[in-house]
Design a protein around this motif. Sequence first.
Motif, PDB file in Angstrom:
ATOM      1  N   LEU A 125       0.829  -1.214   0.000  1.00 27.16           N
ATOM      2  CA  LEU A 125       0.000   0.000   0.000  1.00 27.16           C
ATOM      3  C   LEU A 125       0.861   1.262   0.000  1.00 27.16           C
ATOM      4  O   LEU A 125       0.539   2.257  -0.662  1.00 27.16           O
ATOM      5  CB  LEU A 125      -0.930  -0.008   1.221  1.00 27.16           C
ATOM      6  N   GLN A 126       1.962   1.236   0.754  1.00 30.85           N
ATOM      7  CA  GLN A 126       2.849   2.404   0.796  1.00 30.85           C
ATOM      8  C   GLN A 126       3.462   2.653  -0.575  1.00 30.85           C
ATOM      9  O   GLN A 126       3.531   3.804  -1.038  1.00 30.85           O
ATOM     10  CB  GLN A 126       3.949   2.195   1.837  1.00 30.85           C
ATOM     11  N   ARG A 127       3.934   1.597  -1.242  1.00 35.99           N
ATOM     12  CA  ARG A 127       4.520   1.765  -2.575  1.00 35.99           C
ATOM     13  C   ARG A 127       3.481   2.284  -3.563  1.00 35.99           C
ATOM     14  O   ARG A 127       3.784   3.137  -4.421  1.00 35.99           O
ATOM     15  CB  ARG A 127       5.111   0.442  -3.055  1.00 35.99           C
ATOM     16  N   ALA A 128       2.242   1.805  -3.465  1.00 30.31           N
ATOM     17  CA  ALA A 128       1.189   2.264  -4.372  1.00 30.31           C
ATOM     18  C   ALA A 128       0.876   3.744  -4.150  1.00 30.31           C
ATOM     19  O   ALA A 128       0.674   4.497  -5.108  1.00 30.31           O
ATOM     20  CB  ALA A 128      -0.064   1.410  -4.170  1.00 30.31           C
ATOM     21  N   ALA A 129       0.834   4.155  -2.888  1.00 29.64           N
ATOM     22  CA  ALA A 129       0.562   5.566  -2.591  1.00 29.64           C
ATOM     23  C   ALA A 129       1.706   6.456  -3.070  1.00 29.64           C
ATOM     24  O   ALA A 129       1.484   7.533  -3.634  1.00 29.64           O
ATOM     25  CB  ALA A 129       0.334   5.749  -1.096  1.00 29.64           C
ATOM     26  N   GLN A 130       2.947   6.030  -2.862  1.00 29.75           N
ATOM     27  CA  GLN A 130       4.094   6.820  -3.293  1.00 29.75           C
ATOM     28  C   GLN A 130       4.148   6.958  -4.815  1.00 29.75           C
ATOM     29  O   GLN A 130       4.572   7.988  -5.333  1.00 29.75           O
ATOM     30  CB  GLN A 130       5.384   6.179  -2.773  1.00 29.75           C
ATOM     31  N   ALA A 131       3.705   5.915  -5.514  1.00 27.14           N
ATOM     32  CA  ALA A 131       3.729   5.969  -6.977  1.00 27.14           C
ATOM     33  C   ALA A 131       2.654   6.883  -7.539  1.00 27.14           C
ATOM     34  O   ALA A 131       2.775   7.354  -8.678  1.00 27.14           O
ATOM     35  CB  ALA A 131       3.571   4.561  -7.551  1.00 27.14           C
ATOM     36  N   SER A 132       1.606   7.163  -6.771  1.00 26.53           N
ATOM     37  CA  SER A 132       0.482   7.954  -7.277  1.00 26.53           C
ATOM     38  C   SER A 132       0.577   9.435  -6.949  1.00 26.53           C
ATOM     39  O   SER A 132      -0.239  10.227  -7.427  1.00 26.53           O
ATOM     40  CB  SER A 132      -0.834   7.409  -6.711  1.00 26.53           C
ATOM     41  N   THR A 133       1.559   9.840  -6.131  1.00 27.47           N
ATOM     42  CA  THR A 133       1.679  11.240  -5.743  1.00 27.47           C
ATOM     43  C   THR A 133       3.131  11.595  -5.518  1.00 27.47           C
ATOM     44  O   THR A 133       3.964  10.713  -5.247  1.00 27.47           O
ATOM     45  CB  THR A 133       0.877  11.523  -4.453  1.00 27.47           C
ATOM     46  N   ASP A 134       3.432  12.896  -5.626  1.00 27.09           N
ATOM     47  CA  ASP A 134       4.777  13.369  -5.328  1.00 27.09           C
ATOM     48  C   ASP A 134       4.894  13.883  -3.901  1.00 27.09           C
ATOM     49  O   ASP A 134       5.932  14.411  -3.505  1.00 27.09           O
ATOM     50  CB  ASP A 134       5.181  14.474  -6.307  1.00 27.09           C
ATOM     51  N   LEU A 135       3.828  13.731  -3.120  1.00 23.85           N
ATOM     52  CA  LEU A 135       3.849  14.151  -1.724  1.00 23.85           C
ATOM     53  C   LEU A 135       4.533  13.098  -0.866  1.00 23.85           C
ATOM     54  O   LEU A 135       4.738  11.957  -1.294  1.00 23.85           O
ATOM     55  CB  LEU A 135       2.418  14.394  -1.222  1.00 23.85           C
ATOM     56  N   THR A 136       4.874  13.481   0.349  1.00 27.78           N
ATOM     57  CA  THR A 136       5.571  12.567   1.255  1.00 27.78           C
ATOM     58  C   THR A 136       4.615  11.509   1.794  1.00 27.78           C
ATOM     59  O   THR A 136       3.567  11.837   2.363  1.00 27.78           O
ATOM     60  CB  THR A 136       6.181  13.342   2.438  1.00 27.78           C
TER      61      THR A 136
END
Length: 198
Positions: A173-184
């Motif tokens: 889930l963390q990798r998916a969220a990081q791939a969808s946004t440039d936010l921290t």
Amino acid sequence: MKKILALLVPVLALVGGVAAGDMLRPGAKGDHPATAGAPADDGHGAPAEDHAAGDHAAPDVSDHAAPPSADDHAAAADGHGGGEHGGEAVPAEGWFTFPSQFFVPLMRNGDMGAVMILTLTIETGGADLPAMRQQEHRLRDALLRELLIHANTGGFDGNFTAEARLAPLRERLQRAAQASTDLTVKAVLIEDIARQAG
């Protein structure tokens, strides 16, 4: 007679001049009220009292600002901090909790046997929190896609609450969220998880 008159004229002129001078002398006997109460001239064209008060009077300390105190410096420092940085310090960390839960169907042989219900929170930086709220729909889509993949590969079968099952799910889930946004995105937290029969 001519000799007597010649002697009397200068005497009379002298007496008249003395009398006139005595009458015209300022403040001598209070004969002239307009000048009786006036202050004496100090010889410079201005009354002595006015001269003393105007030229040699002690300076008024109220005209000069007092040196700033420690409290003034502290107040100035507080004013600068509040003006330039919005009044409050930005927290180093922030947490964005999705306002609605995630519903993940568990499909078996074309039928929905159960539904997984999850509440997710993203740990981020305090400065990124407002922007993350605006990107809620994009983040939700990315996380739901990953949850569906996890469900279709059997990730929610059996004892889905075991840490051996949840730890890999958090990482995905963390990798998916990081791939969808440039936010921290520091982590994705699973706040609640439950399985409901379909």
